[in-house]
Design a protein around this motif. Structure first.
Motif, PDB file in Angstrom:
ATOM      1  N   LEU A 177      38.443   1.437  39.865  1.00 15.55           N
ATOM      2  CA  LEU A 177      37.322   2.180  38.973  1.00 15.55           C
ATOM      3  C   LEU A 177      36.956   3.813  39.565  1.00 15.55           C
ATOM      4  O   LEU A 177      36.698   4.428  38.966  1.00 15.55           O
ATOM      5  CB  LEU A 177      36.183   1.198  38.872  1.00 15.55           C
ATOM      6  CG  LEU A 177      36.187   0.023  37.932  1.00 15.55           C
ATOM      7  CD1 LEU A 177      34.874  -0.559  37.876  1.00 15.55           C
ATOM      8  CD2 LEU A 177      36.541   0.657  36.457  1.00 15.55           C
ATOM      9  N   PHE A 178      36.852   3.612  40.726  1.00 15.89           N
ATOM     10  CA  PHE A 178      36.465   4.979  41.428  1.00 15.89           C
ATOM     11  C   PHE A 178      37.789   5.907  41.197  1.00 15.89           C
ATOM     12  O   PHE A 178      37.674   7.095  40.906  1.00 15.89           O
ATOM     13  CB  PHE A 178      36.357   4.884  42.905  1.00 15.89           C
ATOM     14  CG  PHE A 178      35.873   5.962  43.615  1.00 15.89           C
ATOM     15  CD1 PHE A 178      34.623   6.617  43.227  1.00 15.89           C
ATOM     16  CD2 PHE A 178      36.518   6.847  44.587  1.00 15.89           C
ATOM     17  CE1 PHE A 178      34.303   8.092  43.805  1.00 15.89           C
ATOM     18  CE2 PHE A 178      36.227   8.212  45.119  1.00 15.89           C
ATOM     19  CZ  PHE A 178      34.983   8.639  44.615  1.00 15.89           C
ATOM     20  N   ALA A 189      39.664  10.377  37.875  1.00 19.27           N
ATOM     21  CA  ALA A 189      40.597  11.008  36.936  1.00 19.27           C
ATOM     22  C   ALA A 189      40.076  11.810  35.731  1.00 19.27           C
ATOM     23  O   ALA A 189      40.627  12.664  35.153  1.00 19.27           O
ATOM     24  CB  ALA A 189      41.543   9.859  36.761  1.00 19.27           C
ATOM     25  N   THR A 190      38.895  11.198  35.379  1.00 20.11           N
ATOM     26  CA  THR A 190      38.054  11.526  34.188  1.00 20.11           C
ATOM     27  C   THR A 190      36.904  12.690  34.501  1.00 20.11           C
ATOM     28  O   THR A 190      36.290  13.175  33.560  1.00 20.11           O
ATOM     29  CB  THR A 190      37.446  10.526  33.691  1.00 20.11           C
ATOM     30  OG1 THR A 190      36.432   9.842  34.312  1.00 20.11           O
ATOM     31  CG2 THR A 190      38.499   9.598  33.248  1.00 20.11           C
ATOM     32  N   ARG A 191      36.771  13.088  35.859  1.00 22.61           N
ATOM     33  CA  ARG A 191      35.672  13.997  36.388  1.00 22.61           C
ATOM     34  C   ARG A 191      36.385  15.184  37.173  1.00 22.61           C
ATOM     35  O   ARG A 191      36.994  14.862  37.933  1.00 22.61           O
ATOM     36  CB  ARG A 191      34.572  13.132  36.996  1.00 22.61           C
ATOM     37  CG  ARG A 191      33.819  12.238  36.327  1.00 22.61           C
ATOM     38  CD  ARG A 191      32.908  12.911  35.093  1.00 22.61           C
ATOM     39  NE  ARG A 191      32.057  12.001  34.477  1.00 22.61           N
ATOM     40  CZ  ARG A 191      32.325  11.245  33.493  1.00 22.61           C
ATOM     41  NH1 ARG A 191      33.702  11.343  32.889  1.00 22.61           N
ATOM     42  NH2 ARG A 191      31.505  10.482  32.878  1.00 22.61           N
ATOM     43  N   TYR A 199      29.841   0.443  52.753  1.00 18.36           N
ATOM     44  CA  TYR A 199      31.108  -0.012  52.592  1.00 18.36           C
ATOM     45  C   TYR A 199      32.010   1.175  52.091  1.00 18.36           C
ATOM     46  O   TYR A 199      33.245   0.712  52.174  1.00 18.36           O
ATOM     47  CB  TYR A 199      31.256  -1.251  51.815  1.00 18.36           C
ATOM     48  CG  TYR A 199      30.590  -2.319  52.311  1.00 18.36           C
ATOM     49  CD1 TYR A 199      30.974  -3.174  53.589  1.00 18.36           C
ATOM     50  CD2 TYR A 199      29.285  -2.763  52.047  1.00 18.36           C
ATOM     51  CE1 TYR A 199      30.451  -4.202  54.078  1.00 18.36           C
ATOM     52  CE2 TYR A 199      28.562  -3.987  52.559  1.00 18.36           C
ATOM     53  CZ  TYR A 199      29.548  -4.654  53.630  1.00 18.36           C
ATOM     54  OH  TYR A 199      28.715  -5.736  54.105  1.00 18.36           O
ATOM     55  N   GLY A 200      31.587   2.209  51.752  1.00 19.11           N
ATOM     56  CA  GLY A 200      32.299   3.181  50.903  1.00 19.11           C
ATOM     57  C   GLY A 200      33.685   3.737  51.900  1.00 19.11           C
ATOM     58  O   GLY A 200      34.597   3.920  51.244  1.00 19.11           O
ATOM     59  N   LEU A 225      30.449  10.312  49.180  1.00 18.93           N
ATOM     60  CA  LEU A 225      29.951  11.650  48.994  1.00 18.93           C
ATOM     61  C   LEU A 225      29.557  11.778  47.153  1.00 18.93           C
ATOM     62  O   LEU A 225      28.822  12.257  46.998  1.00 18.93           O
ATOM     63  CB  LEU A 225      31.008  12.819  49.356  1.00 18.93           C
ATOM     64  CG  LEU A 225      31.213  12.918  50.825  1.00 18.93           C
ATOM     65  CD1 LEU A 225      32.212  14.127  50.881  1.00 18.93           C
ATOM     66  CD2 LEU A 225      29.981  13.184  51.509  1.00 18.93           C
ATOM     67  N   ARG A 226      30.459  10.692  46.673  1.00 13.44           N
ATOM     68  CA  ARG A 226      30.415  10.867  45.132  1.00 13.44           C
ATOM     69  C   ARG A 226      29.740   9.474  44.755  1.00 13.44           C
ATOM     70  O   ARG A 226      30.026   9.253  43.341  1.00 13.44           O
ATOM     71  CB  ARG A 226      31.719  11.154  44.628  1.00 13.44           C
ATOM     72  CG  ARG A 226      32.286  12.296  45.144  1.00 13.44           C
ATOM     73  CD  ARG A 226      33.397  12.922  44.185  1.00 13.44           C
ATOM     74  NE  ARG A 226      32.815  13.536  42.698  1.00 13.44           N
ATOM     75  CZ  ARG A 226      33.242  13.641  41.668  1.00 13.44           C
ATOM     76  NH1 ARG A 226      34.744  13.266  41.655  1.00 13.44           N
ATOM     77  NH2 ARG A 226      32.812  13.919  40.365  1.00 13.44           N
ATOM     78  N   ARG A 227      29.229   8.796  45.418  1.00 12.50           N
ATOM     79  CA  ARG A 227      28.692   7.475  45.063  1.00 12.50           C
ATOM     80  C   ARG A 227      27.600   7.561  43.943  1.00 12.50           C
ATOM     81  O   ARG A 227      27.461   6.833  42.945  1.00 12.50           O
ATOM     82  CB  ARG A 227      28.126   6.550  46.112  1.00 12.50           C
ATOM     83  CG  ARG A 227      26.840   6.955  46.879  1.00 12.50           C
ATOM     84  CD  ARG A 227      26.557   6.423  48.002  1.00 12.50           C
ATOM     85  NE  ARG A 227      25.196   6.442  48.691  1.00 12.50           N
ATOM     86  CZ  ARG A 227      24.842   7.535  49.391  1.00 12.50           C
ATOM     87  NH1 ARG A 227      25.969   8.565  49.395  1.00 12.50           N
ATOM     88  NH2 ARG A 227      23.644   7.972  49.676  1.00 12.50           N
ATOM     89  N   VAL A 228      26.650   8.576  43.801  1.00  8.79           N
ATOM     90  CA  VAL A 228      25.564   8.669  42.865  1.00  8.79           C
ATOM     91  C   VAL A 228      26.432   8.923  41.421  1.00  8.79           C
ATOM     92  O   VAL A 228      26.080   8.347  40.642  1.00  8.79           O
ATOM     93  CB  VAL A 228      24.505   9.844  43.175  1.00  8.79           C
ATOM     94  CG1 VAL A 228      23.355   9.993  42.121  1.00  8.79           C
ATOM     95  CG2 VAL A 228      23.940   9.224  44.550  1.00  8.79           C
ATOM     96  N   PRO A 229      27.294  10.140  41.344  1.00  2.00           N
ATOM     97  CA  PRO A 229      27.713  10.249  40.128  1.00  2.00           C
ATOM     98  C   PRO A 229      28.580   9.291  39.579  1.00  2.00           C
ATOM     99  O   PRO A 229      28.969   8.860  38.402  1.00  2.00           O
ATOM    100  CB  PRO A 229      28.336  11.698  40.206  1.00  2.00           C
ATOM    101  CG  PRO A 229      28.716  11.896  41.795  1.00  2.00           C
ATOM    102  CD  PRO A 229      27.442  11.050  42.299  1.00  2.00           C
TER     103      PRO A 229
END
Length: 272
Positions: free
Chosen positions: A264-265, A270-272, A203-204, A213-217
């Motif tokens: 949340l993503f 914003a923090t990474r 669903y990403g 692409l960034r679902r794991v981190p």
């Protein structure tokens, strides 16, 4: 004359009779040091006091077990409660929260060998097992760690719900019940990391193309129990969505995913 003496004797007896002791109110520091405060005592604390208590448990006795920061996510939820005036003593939220904190406290006491009494809280033994495994270096694999953590909190949470509803006769409001479903989804995510990653893969693209692409981190950040920001921000969003009235009054897992993840993503980016 005799009646007057009866009155005098009654007054004297009242003066010398023992006065029932008032319930001892222990401070967050005393509770964190002794690890002996019951859920009933914790329920009487303000949310600010509970936050102080939890931080002192982590920096104090739990630190000796290698857990100086393993409940920061709960700190985030408590901070949210404080900001919104939720969890006042005697409420449904308060009793559930008190049982969660009692389970942590008694789990630390059990793991340290200070006691064998879990206070009837099934989460106590699970937290003790989690802390013992953590201390022995057995929870270095993220999936295993998160599952053990989640199962311990789930046990205390269910105990808290039973205490609130069966012992105290309280029921959550519709908004509180929907908010609680989000917390259940969070704990479920900790226990089912591979499934969450698969759902984000499926669903990403509908939520945010970069998410695939960034679902794991992202999931690492979202479910990190040592972080307070995701749980605090997640609680803000969950409470806002909980005030909506969904069709049939219920959310499916996919509904929760679509509601919970996009903002949340953005916070994560914003923090990474």
């Amino acid at each position: 004359m005799r009646s007057a003496w009866v009155v005098v004797l009654a007054l004297v007896a009242g003066l010398v009779a023992p006065v029932p002791a008032m319930a001892v109110v222990r401070s967050p520091g005393e509770c964190a040091t002794s690890l002996e405060c019951t859920a009933a005592e914790i329920d009487r604390m303000t949310v600010a006091q509970r936050l102080e208590f939890l931080r002192l448990v982590q920096s104090g006795p739990a630190a000796g077990l290698g857990a100086p920061d393993r409940w920061r996510n709960i700190e985030g939820v408590l901070a949210f409660f404080h900001d919104h005036g939720l969890g006042t003593p005697g409420t449904w939220i308060s009793h559930v929260d008190a049982a969660i904190l009692e389970g942590i406290e008694r789990g630390v006491a059990l793991a340290l060998g200070r006691s064998t009494d879990g206070y009837g809280n099934p989460g106590s033994a699970r937290w003790a097992a989690y802390l013992s495994r953590l201390h022995r270096g057995e929870l270095t694999v993220r999936n295993e760690h998160d599952r053990a953590w989640s199962e311990a909190e789930q046990a205390s949470t269910e105990h808290g719900v039973a205490m609130a509803e069966q012992l105290h006769g309280l029921r959550p409001t519709a908004v509180e019940r929907r908010f609680f479903l989000f917390s259940e989804f969070y704990r479920w995510s900790l226990r089912n990391r591979p499934v969450v990653l698969d759902l984000l893969l499926i669903y990403g693209a509908l939520l945010n193309p970069v998410l695939i692409l960034r679902r794991v981190p992202f999931v690492d950040w979202l479910t990190d129990v040592r972080e307070s920001t995701p749980s605090r921000k997640g609680s803000e969003m969950a409470y806002a969505y909980a005030q909506l009235d969904p069709v049939n009054g219920a959310f499916s897992t996919v509904d929760l995913l679509f509601a919970y993840i996009p903002e949340l993503f953005e916070e994560f980016q914003a923090t990474r």
